[in-house]
Write a protein that holds these residues in place. Structure first.
Motif, PDB file in Angstrom:
ATOM      1  N   ASP A  84       0.836  -1.201   0.000  1.00 30.68           N
ATOM      2  CA  ASP A  84       0.000   0.000   0.000  1.00 30.68           C
ATOM      3  C   ASP A  84       0.873   1.254   0.000  1.00 30.68           C
ATOM      4  O   ASP A  84       0.640   2.202  -0.771  1.00 30.68           O
ATOM      5  CB  ASP A  84      -0.903  -0.028   1.235  1.00 30.68           C
ATOM      6  N   ASP A 135      -2.449 -10.326  -1.179  1.00 32.18           N
ATOM      7  CA  ASP A 135      -3.603  -9.426  -1.222  1.00 32.18           C
ATOM      8  C   ASP A 135      -3.829  -8.974  -2.669  1.00 32.18           C
ATOM      9  O   ASP A 135      -3.146  -8.073  -3.158  1.00 32.18           O
ATOM     10  CB  ASP A 135      -3.363  -8.216  -0.321  1.00 32.18           C
ATOM     11  N   ARG A 162      -6.291  -7.399  -3.894  1.00 37.17           N
ATOM     12  CA  ARG A 162      -6.876  -6.063  -4.010  1.00 37.17           C
ATOM     13  C   ARG A 162      -5.783  -5.001  -4.058  1.00 37.17           C
ATOM     14  O   ARG A 162      -5.872  -4.040  -4.830  1.00 37.17           O
ATOM     15  CB  ARG A 162      -7.825  -5.806  -2.844  1.00 37.17           C
ATOM     16  N   LEU A 163      -4.738  -5.171  -3.255  1.00 37.63           N
ATOM     17  CA  LEU A 163      -3.623  -4.232  -3.312  1.00 37.63           C
ATOM     18  C   LEU A 163      -2.878  -4.354  -4.635  1.00 37.63           C
ATOM     19  O   LEU A 163      -2.405  -3.353  -5.186  1.00 37.63           O
ATOM     20  CB  LEU A 163      -2.668  -4.473  -2.142  1.00 37.63           C
ATOM     21  N   PRO A 172     -11.759  -2.466  -0.617  1.00 38.61           N
ATOM     22  CA  PRO A 172     -10.670  -2.025   0.269  1.00 38.61           C
ATOM     23  C   PRO A 172     -10.957  -0.673   0.895  1.00 38.61           C
ATOM     24  O   PRO A 172     -11.616   0.178   0.290  1.00 38.61           O
ATOM     25  CB  PRO A 172      -9.466  -1.956  -0.675  1.00 38.61           C
TER      26      PRO A 172
END
Length: 506
Positions: free
Chosen positions: A264, A298, A300-301, A382
């Motif tokens: 992130d 992850d 989504r990241l 997210p």
């Protein structure tokens, strides 16, 4: 013709047999002047040490002056070759302006016939580079074929923080096949266990909470103030995370979360760096973020990093890369009920299609994005995607219509976007208003365009964003045909005065 009759090729009238001209006087007055021969840059120019030094440094003002001197060209000659205006070249050579927009960089280098082996930007009509790095990149950290391990992830991000060698800083970039290869490995490589057992205290969850909160706070600062002052803060925060990954003691679950926070932070730092006007350095952070997202398991990241790579693509003259990145991210998260994430990726894909002139594909993607967005957020979306709402759909739709040459629907969408966006997000509002200004001008309403641009400039005077600076330069170019009118003249002067204030620096 019978009797030797001659007729004017322009209007068809009969010419006197005694008229030595090939057209009548009326057509001769209105005929366009014959084009002057196009000047060229001799190949020998690229053997000059001063030219090579300016090219390596990315100093396009110095490069322009040296090329003109060696090739005996006027500024207007160079303007004709590159598509840049003579006035812009004058400011560039004087040091008043800089050439940072990658589309204009490509146009300049292609216009002066820069040899492809000297630059690694994708020039129109030339084969883009297919390798991510060359022999000058000793770490190999950005090679997608190397194992997708935690060690390689840390090495890639450390390489991004430290930066490539000076010689390659301006031109090392991943496009086409190289970028596709990176995305493929992110999607298919197996994830190794991520834990580290060493003497000393283990990393507590409370520390991870604080680290994530720092990244989130930087993200909120970016939305309101622009990224000019944030790239260094993101880099410092990323260094802390890398030190913990290298030296900390953690079990599997903690290691995964630490890698996710790193992903992130790396993606945000890449974004800050991009918005500060350093697209090549930004890409290294984003590719490293993909590795960190993979290590943190992850998707989504990973999709978030790819969404930034998509923006990078359509903003740097590589819209096909944007489509590839967005589609790959959507394929990877297809099993997730995350409507906001799907909607965001579809807007990135739509922008790529619009830049390519693929109208139906762009409108289809925008329509699907609106459908997903109308469902609202789900628990699988997210937390960092808080900004995906109707205003963002309208904003991206407006940009797509502008790219497609449709100012009227663009203006309608951008007005809706301005009404829907949070007033506190100053940079976003300034970007929307700058696009709306261009839409007004292209729609034939100069007065409204100037008024809207002045509103954007009022916000821009306190922001630092290279993207916003590029939009202001676009407004100045749109005003060029109206330069003799007082509103356009006054606005252009204010744009020029504001540009240095928006300069993003890392």
């Amino acid at each position: 013709m019978p009797g030797g009759e001659r007729r004017c090729p322009g209007c068809g009238c009969r010419l006197s047999r005694y008229n030595p001209d090939t057209s009548c006087a009326s057509c001769a007055r209105t005929a366009p002047a014959a084009p002057s021969p196009v000047s060229v840059v001799p190949d020998g120019v690229w053997q000059d040490p001063r030219v090579l030094d300016a090219l390596r440094a990315g100093d396009f003002g110095r490069l322009s002056r040296r090329i003109r001197h060696l090739a005996t060209l006027r500024q207007q000659d160079l303007a004709d070759l590159t598509g840049l205006s003579q006035s812009f070249l004058s400011l560039l050579e004087s040091g008043t302006r800089r050439l940072t927009n990658i589309d204009k960089v490509a146009a300049f280098l292609d216009g002066v016939s820069a040899p492809a082996d000297l630059v690694a930007v994708h020039l129109p009509g030339r084969m883009p580079p297919t390798r991510l790095a060359d022999s000058t990149d000793d770490s190999g950290a950005t090679d997608p074929s190397l194992p997708w391990t935690a060690h390689r992830m840390v090495t890639a991000l450390a390489d991004a923080v430290e930066g490539p060698t000076m010689e390659r800083r301006n031109f090392l970039t991943a496009t086409g096949l190289a970028l596709t290869a990176y995305i493929h490995h992110w999607s298919t490589a197996e994830t190794e266990p991520l834990e580290r057992a060493v003497a000393g205290a283990r990393i507590p969850d409370s520390l991870l909470d604080h680290l994530q909160a720092t990244t989130d706070h930087l993200r909120l600062m970016d939305a309101s103030d622009g990224s000019g002052a944030l790239a260094d803060l993101g880099k410092a925060h990323l260094n802390v995370l890398l030190r913990l990954l290298r030296q900390g003691s953690y079990r599997e679950a903690t290691g995964r979360r630490l890698a996710a926070i790193t992903a992130d932070t790396a993606a945000q730092t890449g974004w800050f760096t991009f918005d500060s006007g350093h697209p090549v350095a930004a890409q290294r952070y984003l590719l490293g973020a993909l590795r960190a997202a993979h290590a943190g398991a992850d998707v989504r990241l990973g999709a978030g990093a790819l969404s930034y790579l998509a923006i990078h693509g359509y903003s740097t003259g590589r819209p096909r890369d944007a489509v590839v990145a967005a589609r790959a991210a959507r394929e990877k998260i297809r099993h997730l009920d995350a409507p906001a994430l799907h909607a965001m990726l579809l807007t990135r894909q739509a922008r790529g299609h619009a830049k390519l002139g693929e109208r139906q594909a762009a409108l289809k993607a925008l329509g699907q994005a609106a459908e997903h967005c109308s469902r609202g957020r789900s628990e699988h979306d997210p937390h960092w995607l808080y900004w995906m709402q109707d205003g963002e759909i309208h904003s991206q739709a407006g940009s797509c219509h502008l790219d497609l040459g449709e100012p009227a629907p663009a203006l309608d969408s951008l007005v809706r976007a301005r009404e829907a966006h949070n007033p506190a997000e100053a940079r976003t509002r300034a970007l929307i208003m700058s696009r709306a200004s261009i839409a007004h001008i292209r729609n034939g309403d100069l007065e409204a365009g100037c008024t809207t641009a002045h509103d954007a400039l009022t916000l821009a005077e306190r922001l630092r964003s290279a993207r916003l600076r590029d939009h202001l330069e676009d407004i100045a170019e749109e005003l060029a045909p109206y330069r003799d009118t007082p509103p356009a003249r006054d606005l252009t002067e204010r744009v020029i005065a504001t540009l240095p204030l928006t300069e993003g620096r890392t």
